[in-house]
Design a protein around this motif. Structure first.
Motif, PDB file in Angstrom:
ATOM      1  N   UNK A  54    -130.044 -13.796  20.329  1.00 38.15           N
ATOM      2  CA  UNK A  54    -129.968 -13.849  21.348  1.00 38.15           C
ATOM      3  C   UNK A  54    -129.184 -12.536  22.100  1.00 38.15           C
ATOM      4  N   UNK A  55    -128.488 -11.944  21.297  1.00 37.34           N
ATOM      5  CA  UNK A  55    -127.739 -10.818  21.455  1.00 37.34           C
ATOM      6  C   UNK A  55    -128.293  -9.512  22.268  1.00 37.34           C
ATOM      7  N   UNK A  56    -129.485  -9.260  21.784  1.00 36.62           N
ATOM      8  CA  UNK A  56    -129.980  -8.051  22.352  1.00 36.62           C
ATOM      9  C   UNK A  56    -130.674  -8.167  23.761  1.00 36.62           C
ATOM     10  N   UNK A  57    -130.475  -9.352  24.319  1.00 34.74           N
ATOM     11  CA  UNK A  57    -131.092  -9.555  25.617  1.00 34.74           C
ATOM     12  C   UNK A  57    -129.995  -9.331  26.759  1.00 34.74           C
ATOM     13  N   UNK A  58    -128.824  -9.822  26.592  1.00 31.70           N
ATOM     14  CA  UNK A  58    -127.684  -9.622  27.411  1.00 31.70           C
ATOM     15  C   UNK A  58    -128.307  -9.715  28.992  1.00 31.70           C
ATOM     16  N   UNK A  59    -128.923 -10.923  29.312  1.00 32.64           N
ATOM     17  CA  UNK A  59    -129.615 -11.105  30.724  1.00 32.64           C
ATOM     18  C   UNK A  59    -128.430 -11.258  31.715  1.00 32.64           C
ATOM     19  N   UNK A  60    -128.680 -10.699  32.931  1.00 31.61           N
ATOM     20  CA  UNK A  60    -127.846 -10.819  34.171  1.00 31.61           C
ATOM     21  C   UNK A  60    -127.811 -12.269  34.626  1.00 31.61           C
ATOM     22  N   UNK A  61    -129.045 -12.863  34.574  1.00 31.52           N
ATOM     23  CA  UNK A  61    -129.308 -14.236  35.159  1.00 31.52           C
ATOM     24  C   UNK A  61    -130.011 -14.960  34.147  1.00 31.52           C
ATOM     25  N   UNK A  62    -129.294 -16.271  33.830  1.00 31.65           N
ATOM     26  CA  UNK A  62    -130.250 -17.254  33.212  1.00 31.65           C
ATOM     27  C   UNK A  62    -130.881 -18.311  34.135  1.00 31.65           C
ATOM     28  N   UNK A  63    -131.871 -19.017  33.834  1.00 37.55           N
ATOM     29  CA  UNK A  63    -132.337 -19.902  34.867  1.00 37.55           C
ATOM     30  C   UNK A  63    -133.080 -21.152  33.992  1.00 37.55           C
ATOM     31  N   UNK A  64    -133.079 -22.082  34.817  1.00 41.50           N
ATOM     32  CA  UNK A  64    -133.837 -23.366  34.052  1.00 41.50           C
ATOM     33  C   UNK A  64    -133.967 -24.481  34.973  1.00 41.50           C
ATOM     34  N   UNK A  65    -135.183 -25.036  34.873  1.00 43.71           N
ATOM     35  CA  UNK A  65    -135.510 -26.120  35.786  1.00 43.71           C
ATOM     36  C   UNK A  65    -135.672 -27.444  34.922  1.00 43.71           C
ATOM     37  N   UNK A  66    -135.174 -28.655  35.409  1.00 36.41           N
ATOM     38  CA  UNK A  66    -135.356 -29.829  34.826  1.00 36.41           C
ATOM     39  C   UNK A  66    -135.144 -29.602  33.010  1.00 36.41           C
ATOM     40  N   UNK A  67    -134.163 -29.091  32.786  1.00 32.93           N
ATOM     41  CA  UNK A  67    -133.968 -28.790  31.338  1.00 32.93           C
ATOM     42  C   UNK A  67    -132.632 -29.898  30.877  1.00 32.93           C
ATOM     43  N   UNK A  68    -132.161 -30.556  31.914  1.00 36.45           N
ATOM     44  CA  UNK A  68    -130.942 -31.459  31.765  1.00 36.45           C
ATOM     45  C   UNK A  68    -131.832 -32.920  31.693  1.00 36.45           C
ATOM     46  N   UNK A  69    -132.418 -33.351  30.371  1.00 32.54           N
ATOM     47  CA  UNK A  69    -133.128 -34.472  30.594  1.00 32.54           C
ATOM     48  C   UNK A  69    -132.912 -35.556  29.254  1.00 32.54           C
ATOM     49  N   UNK A  70    -132.290 -34.912  28.291  1.00 35.81           N
ATOM     50  CA  UNK A  70    -132.289 -35.309  26.985  1.00 35.81           C
ATOM     51  C   UNK A  70    -130.818 -35.242  26.277  1.00 35.81           C
ATOM     52  N   UNK A  71    -130.062 -36.623  26.380  1.00 33.74           N
ATOM     53  CA  UNK A  71    -128.535 -36.337  25.536  1.00 33.74           C
ATOM     54  C   UNK A  71    -128.494 -35.648  24.320  1.00 33.74           C
ATOM     55  N   UNK A  72    -129.605 -35.780  23.559  1.00 34.05           N
ATOM     56  CA  UNK A  72    -129.619 -35.241  22.356  1.00 34.05           C
ATOM     57  C   UNK A  72    -129.557 -33.586  22.397  1.00 34.05           C
ATOM     58  N   UNK A  73    -130.384 -33.405  23.230  1.00 27.89           N
ATOM     59  CA  UNK A  73    -130.537 -31.819  23.545  1.00 27.89           C
ATOM     60  C   UNK A  73    -129.395 -31.351  24.173  1.00 27.89           C
ATOM     61  N   UNK A  74    -128.620 -31.889  24.912  1.00 28.62           N
ATOM     62  CA  UNK A  74    -127.441 -31.409  25.698  1.00 28.62           C
ATOM     63  C   UNK A  74    -126.464 -30.460  24.986  1.00 28.62           C
ATOM     64  N   UNK A  75    -126.136 -30.910  23.814  1.00 28.94           N
ATOM     65  CA  UNK A  75    -125.108 -29.936  22.923  1.00 28.94           C
ATOM     66  C   UNK A  75    -125.664 -28.536  22.804  1.00 28.94           C
ATOM     67  N   UNK A  76    -127.298 -28.631  22.232  1.00 26.77           N
ATOM     68  CA  UNK A  76    -127.765 -27.319  21.853  1.00 26.77           C
ATOM     69  C   UNK A  76    -127.861 -26.574  23.119  1.00 26.77           C
ATOM     70  N   UNK A  77    -128.282 -27.179  24.383  1.00 29.93           N
ATOM     71  CA  UNK A  77    -128.517 -26.395  25.603  1.00 29.93           C
ATOM     72  C   UNK A  77    -127.125 -25.710  25.973  1.00 29.93           C
ATOM     73  N   UNK A  78    -126.266 -26.293  26.080  1.00 29.38           N
ATOM     74  CA  UNK A  78    -125.027 -25.718  26.350  1.00 29.38           C
ATOM     75  C   UNK A  78    -124.475 -24.654  25.492  1.00 29.38           C
ATOM     76  N   UNK A  79    -124.781 -24.893  24.281  1.00 28.34           N
ATOM     77  CA  UNK A  79    -124.411 -23.859  22.983  1.00 28.34           C
ATOM     78  C   UNK A  79    -125.179 -22.558  23.516  1.00 28.34           C
ATOM     79  N   UNK A  80    -126.466 -22.705  23.712  1.00 26.57           N
ATOM     80  CA  UNK A  80    -127.425 -21.536  24.022  1.00 26.57           C
ATOM     81  C   UNK A  80    -126.961 -20.792  25.338  1.00 26.57           C
ATOM     82  N   UNK A  81    -126.489 -21.764  26.454  1.00 30.62           N
ATOM     83  CA  UNK A  81    -126.046 -21.159  27.672  1.00 30.62           C
ATOM     84  C   UNK A  81    -124.705 -20.408  27.487  1.00 30.62           C
TER      85      UNK A  81
END
Length: 356
Positions: free
Chosen positions: A242-269
């Protein structure tokens, strides 16, 4: 008075047409049609309106409208019966060809200010292929309320996103990406971890004449295209990816839905919001909620499970991410008044930044 009545009729007919094109549930279509019978007959007999719609959906709508007209003691014109018969034949043909798993939708965002009703009131139209049955597991190809809310937010505050590099997580059908492209984002990176969803997303971008590529990850970093679609697994994503992108804004819609995925989502954010050096920028001066001193994430979500949402909030805090709900203070304009099934009050909008 006559002029006002004509304008009301035109608005009702426009809303009915747009609701039909958006694939609104039959009950919502009938609720709008009741205001405008026999205007409903006009919409039902206009071939250009339903030309690309799923035949099962159009057949259901025709049947409901015919029943409504008959119950109201109005005369059902022959053309309506004829079109219903044609839809029945198309339904049978589609069934034989196994073409009923997706439905075509047009989401039309109306202008927030207008003096009369006409097609020019539509600011942007997103043409989407969506799942016709999300219960079969095709959730990535479904259209969710948070995606509609985030799209309205983008269109309400275009100055936040114009000329910015925007990176969406869990892009689904690609509606948010179409709106970002419309408001002039300098770069739009759409991602998803499901290959079939990614393929459908790419087809939707092409359907909307958005120039995109679906290529190898490394090649995408050098792509000159404004909109890119890429596969991204939250579990497998690394900082070097992800280093090459350096976005100004990150977006997501309805991506907080599964507790199993939460740690991975937070790490990516956390990785996407981390920036070694970035000059602070401010998009608006009217309120702290919309100021931007570095990378920021806007996550729209419906809290269907309080335990899952609390799990996300705790994981974000542990990762030193600040998450505040700005949905009330920066509520978007209502660009979708004809979508009766869309409950914007159920959506929270989180602004997430790295804690200082």
């Amino acid at each position: 008075m006559a002029g006002a009545a004509a304008q009301d009729d035109a608005e009702q007919l426009l809303h009915l047409k747009l609701a039909f094109l958006a694939g609104e549930p039959p009950a919502c279509i009938l609720a709008l049609a009741r205001y405008a019978l026999p205007l409903a007959v006009k919409i039902a007999t206009a071939p250009k309106v339903y030309g690309r719609q799923n035949s099962t959906y159009t057949t259901t709508i025709f049947k409901r409208i015919i029943s409504e007209v008959e119950l109201s003691s109005d005369i059902v014109i022959d053309a309506l019966y004829e079109e219903f018969a044609q839809r029945m034949l198309s339904k049978a043909k589609d069934s034989l060809l196994n073409k009923t798993n997706h439905i075509y939708k047009e989401i039309s965002f109306l202008s927030s200010t207008h003096d009369n009703v006409s097609s020019s009131l539509i600011s942007v139209v997103a043409r989407l292929s969506c799942s016709s049955n999300m219960l079969e597991g095709d959730t990535g190809c479904s259209l969710w309320p948070s995606s509609l809310f985030l799209s309205e937010f983008i269109l309400s505050y275009p100055e936040i996103f114009s000329t910015k590099c925007c990176f969406e997580l869990g892009s689904g059908v690609g509606l948010v990406g179409i709106c970002l492209n419309y408001v002039g984002a300098s770069k739009v990176i759409l991602t998803d971890g499901d290959t079939s969803t990614l393929t459908n997303m790419k087809e939707n971008m092409e359907l909307n004449n958005v120039c995109i590529k679906l290529e190898d990850f490394e090649e995408l970093k050098e792509s000159k295209n404004k909109v890119e679609c890429k596969y991204l697994s939250w579990e497998e994503a690394s900082e070097s990816d992800l280093r090459g992108y350096q976005p100004d804004i990150v977006l997501g819609a309805d991506i907080v839905y599964d507790p199993v995925c939460v740690p991975h989502l937070v790490r990516v954010l956390s990785m996407l919001l981390r920036r070694d050096s970035k000059q602070g920028e401010v998009n608006r001066k009217s309120g702290d909620e919309l100021e931007m001193d570095g990378p920021v994430a806007y996550i729209a979500t419906v809290v269907r499970n309080a335990e899952t949402f609390n799990c996300f909030a705790k994981a974000a805090a542990d990762a030193k991410l600040s998450a505040i709900n700005i949905g009330s203070s920066t509520a978007p304009s209502n660009f979708l008044p004809y979508m009766l099934s869309y409950d914007r009050s159920s959506v929270q909008l989180l602004k997430i930044t790295l804690s200082s």
